[in-house]
Motif scaffolding. Structure first.
Motif, PDB file in Angstrom:
ATOM      1  N   LEU A 247       0.821  -1.209   0.000  1.00 30.98           N
ATOM      2  CA  LEU A 247       0.000   0.000   0.000  1.00 30.98           C
ATOM      3  C   LEU A 247       0.858   1.263   0.000  1.00 30.98           C
ATOM      4  O   LEU A 247       0.537   2.254  -0.654  1.00 30.98           O
ATOM      5  N   ARG A 248       1.975   1.220   0.711  1.00 29.07           N
ATOM      6  CA  ARG A 248       2.852   2.401   0.793  1.00 29.07           C
ATOM      7  C   ARG A 248       3.429   2.788  -0.563  1.00 29.07           C
ATOM      8  O   ARG A 248       3.775   3.945  -0.811  1.00 29.07           O
ATOM      9  N   ASP A 249       3.548   1.814  -1.470  1.00 29.30           N
ATOM     10  CA  ASP A 249       4.114   2.086  -2.785  1.00 29.30           C
ATOM     11  C   ASP A 249       3.042   2.504  -3.794  1.00 29.30           C
ATOM     12  O   ASP A 249       3.344   3.239  -4.744  1.00 29.30           O
TER      13      ASP A 249
ATOM     14  N   LYS B 237      -0.186  -0.178  10.152  1.00 27.77           N
ATOM     15  CA  LYS B 237      -0.723  -1.218   9.267  1.00 27.77           C
ATOM     16  C   LYS B 237      -0.888  -0.714   7.841  1.00 27.77           C
ATOM     17  O   LYS B 237      -0.900  -1.501   6.896  1.00 27.77           O
ATOM     18  N   PHE B 238      -1.018   0.598   7.665  1.00 24.70           N
ATOM     19  CA  PHE B 238      -1.137   1.134   6.318  1.00 24.70           C
ATOM     20  C   PHE B 238       0.216   1.120   5.589  1.00 24.70           C
ATOM     21  O   PHE B 238       0.291   0.776   4.418  1.00 24.70           O
ATOM     22  N   SER B 239       1.269   1.501   6.289  1.00 23.38           N
ATOM     23  CA  SER B 239       2.571   1.540   5.640  1.00 23.38           C
ATOM     24  C   SER B 239       3.104   0.137   5.347  1.00 23.38           C
ATOM     25  O   SER B 239       3.894  -0.053   4.424  1.00 23.38           O
ATOM     26  N   ARG B 240       2.669  -0.857   6.119  1.00 22.83           N
ATOM     27  CA  ARG B 240       3.153  -2.216   5.880  1.00 22.83           C
ATOM     28  C   ARG B 240       2.096  -3.083   5.185  1.00 22.83           C
ATOM     29  O   ARG B 240       2.323  -4.255   4.895  1.00 22.83           O
ATOM     30  N   GLY B 241       0.886  -2.528   4.922  1.00 23.69           N
ATOM     31  CA  GLY B 241      -0.223  -3.306   4.386  1.00 23.69           C
ATOM     32  C   GLY B 241      -0.045  -3.707   2.939  1.00 23.69           C
ATOM     33  O   GLY B 241       0.606  -3.019   2.150  1.00 23.69           O
ATOM     34  N   LEU B 242      -0.655  -4.837   2.587  1.00 14.86           N
ATOM     35  CA  LEU B 242      -0.648  -5.342   1.214  1.00 14.86           C
ATOM     36  C   LEU B 242      -1.976  -4.969   0.558  1.00 14.86           C
ATOM     37  O   LEU B 242      -3.042  -5.447   0.972  1.00 14.86           O
TER      38      LEU B 242
ATOM     39  N   GLY C 247       1.689  -7.567   9.727  1.00 15.67           N
ATOM     40  CA  GLY C 247       2.130  -7.375  11.103  1.00 15.67           C
ATOM     41  C   GLY C 247       1.135  -7.877  12.129  1.00 15.67           C
ATOM     42  O   GLY C 247       1.364  -7.762  13.334  1.00 15.67           O
ATOM     43  N   ASP C 248       0.011  -8.436  11.666  1.00 16.74           N
ATOM     44  CA  ASP C 248      -1.051  -8.934  12.551  1.00 16.74           C
ATOM     45  C   ASP C 248      -1.400 -10.343  12.073  1.00 16.74           C
ATOM     46  O   ASP C 248      -2.276 -10.528  11.231  1.00 16.74           O
ATOM     47  N   VAL C 249      -0.688 -11.326  12.597  1.00 15.88           N
ATOM     48  CA  VAL C 249      -0.773 -12.705  12.100  1.00 15.88           C
ATOM     49  C   VAL C 249      -1.247 -13.625  13.213  1.00 15.88           C
ATOM     50  O   VAL C 249      -0.777 -13.525  14.355  1.00 15.88           O
TER      51      VAL C 249
ATOM     52  N   TRP D 241      -3.222 -13.360   7.949  1.00 15.80           N
ATOM     53  CA  TRP D 241      -3.040 -11.940   8.218  1.00 15.80           C
ATOM     54  C   TRP D 241      -4.403 -11.300   8.446  1.00 15.80           C
ATOM     55  O   TRP D 241      -5.389 -11.652   7.779  1.00 15.80           O
ATOM     56  N   ALA D 242      -4.473 -10.349   9.356  1.00 13.09           N
ATOM     57  CA  ALA D 242      -5.690  -9.564   9.499  1.00 13.09           C
ATOM     58  C   ALA D 242      -5.966  -8.818   8.197  1.00 13.09           C
ATOM     59  O   ALA D 242      -5.043  -8.457   7.461  1.00 13.09           O
TER      60      ALA D 242
END
Length: 383
Positions: free
Chosen positions: A87-89, A112-117, A133-135, A141-142
């Motif tokens: 998401l960050r990209d 979670k936004f910067s590391r989210g898919l 990051g929430d597994v 994953w959440a």
């Protein structure tokens, strides 16, 4: 999740409910909202590109269909193995929504936004994403959905599967397609109604809440009555507002509405309507709603013209006697009402609780949430 049968049912129901010209030609031809499955090698290459193994449910989904059309009513296309990414990209501006999240602060200080898919491609001012990051213990994953026009924090789901199940329910809520899913929920709602009349309310309430997510209006009708007797006025107001927004066929003429719910709605309006707070009826009249205005007028006229009824004649007589004899003794009045319940009968098919009692101020003060639960857990109506 065994993806293929479930997604095939979703596709068939979507095609059946679609407007002419709405569907892509290949969807209409194949009755399939998905695409060809990704190969194991393609998924592995995607994981290598991302630098991380995908969660099991999402990985199996891609091996069933590499992408998806119409995920619910507001996401028109999911990403596939060629363009799923961080998401960050892709859309970094969503990161500011982290401040509005209801979640507990991340102990590691992550976002979670910067590391989210990011897994959604085309959506109505919103996104779907997974959080590595929430597994959980299964490696899932959440998952999150966020739509800016809802002005709400992102909604968390335990997994990609749970997110897709929610989107499927949303599709049913919005479009109400015919088919085995609708019929199965209608059967469960009827079983829940019978269970409630037998005094088993908790398990039945859970079923009704799930059926309501699938757009089954009858579930909302039943839930509103439970909520009122349990003292859950805010939830009941929300349920009744939904029903009045788009009243089911025949609902406004049903004795359950005219003789049970309308007296409570008029009482709620008199008690709570202010310059700063709209009553349920005020909210229902917003816009051109002649059918609601007519129902309210008839309800007001009925109360002026006739003595309000608490239910079927034997029950009504016992309640009036109890009020005449014990109006100043709440405990005695409660015992008399509880005894009278043996004579209570439903006014119509979906009537499951003596809601009319709550329109009387003395009875409403007597019927605490605990006492309302006691009435609901008492078998009634020949059950």
């Amino acid at each position: 999740m065994d993806w293929r049968p479930w997604l095939s049912r979703w596709s068939a129901e979507w095609v059946q409910s679609a407007e002419p010209g709405e569907l892509d030609p290949e969807v209409l031809r194949d009755r399939w909202l998905g695409f060809a499955p990704a190969s194991a090698e393609t998924v592995a290459a995607t994981e290598a590109r991302l630098g991380q193994a995908l969660p099991p449910s999402y990985r199996e989904f891609l091996l069933t269909t590499d992408g998806w059309r119409d995920a619910g009513s507001f996401v028109w296309r999911l990403r596939d193995t060629t363009d799923v990414g961080w998401l960050r990209d892709i859309e970094p501006y969503w990161e500011e929504w982290e401040e509005l999240s209801d979640d507990e602060p991340d102990p590691g200080g992550g976002n979670k936004f910067s590391r989210g898919l990011l897994i959604s491609r085309d959506a109505d001012a919103g996104i779907l994403f997974l959080d590595p990051g929430d597994v959980d213990e299964s490696g899932e994953w959440a998952a999150y959905s966020l739509f800016s026009w809802r002005a709400e924090p992102p909604t968390r789901f335990a997994s990609f599967t749970a997110l897709m199940e929610s989107l499927y329910a949303e599709f049913h809520q919005m479009r109400k397609p015919e088919g085995e899913t609708r019929d199965a929920w209608d059967a469960k709602v009827e079983q829940a109604r019978l269970a409630i009349l037998a005094g088993d309310i908790d398990g039945a309430a859970d079923v009704l809440a799930q059926a309501e997510e699938f757009g089954r209006d009858r579930a909302t009708v039943l839930l509103a009555q439970l909520q009122l007797l349990l003292g859950q006025e805010y939830q009941a107001s929300q349920s009744l507002s939904r029903l009045l927004y788009q009243a089911p066929d025949g609902f406004l003429a049903d004795p359950l509405f005219t003789d049970e719910l309308m007296p409570w709605l008029l009482t709620e309006h008199a008690r709570s309507a202010t310059d700063y707070h709209r009553s349920v009826l005020q909210t229902a009249m917003y816009g051109e709603r002649p059918e609601i205005q007519l129902a309210i007028g008839e309800g007001q006229a009925r109360l002026r013209r006739d003595r309000p009824s608490f239910g079927n004649p034997p029950f009504d007589r016992l309640v009036r006697t109890a009020l005449a004899e014990h109006a100043d003794d709440p405990d005695a009045l409660w015992q008399a009402i509880r005894t009278a319940m043996a004579q209570w009968r439903p006014r119509s098919a979906d009537h499951i609780a003596p809601v009319a009692l709550l329109a009387d101020p003395v009875l409403a003060a007597t019927l605490t949430p605990e006492r309302g639960r006691a009435l609901l857990t008492q078998p009634r109506g020949d059950r």
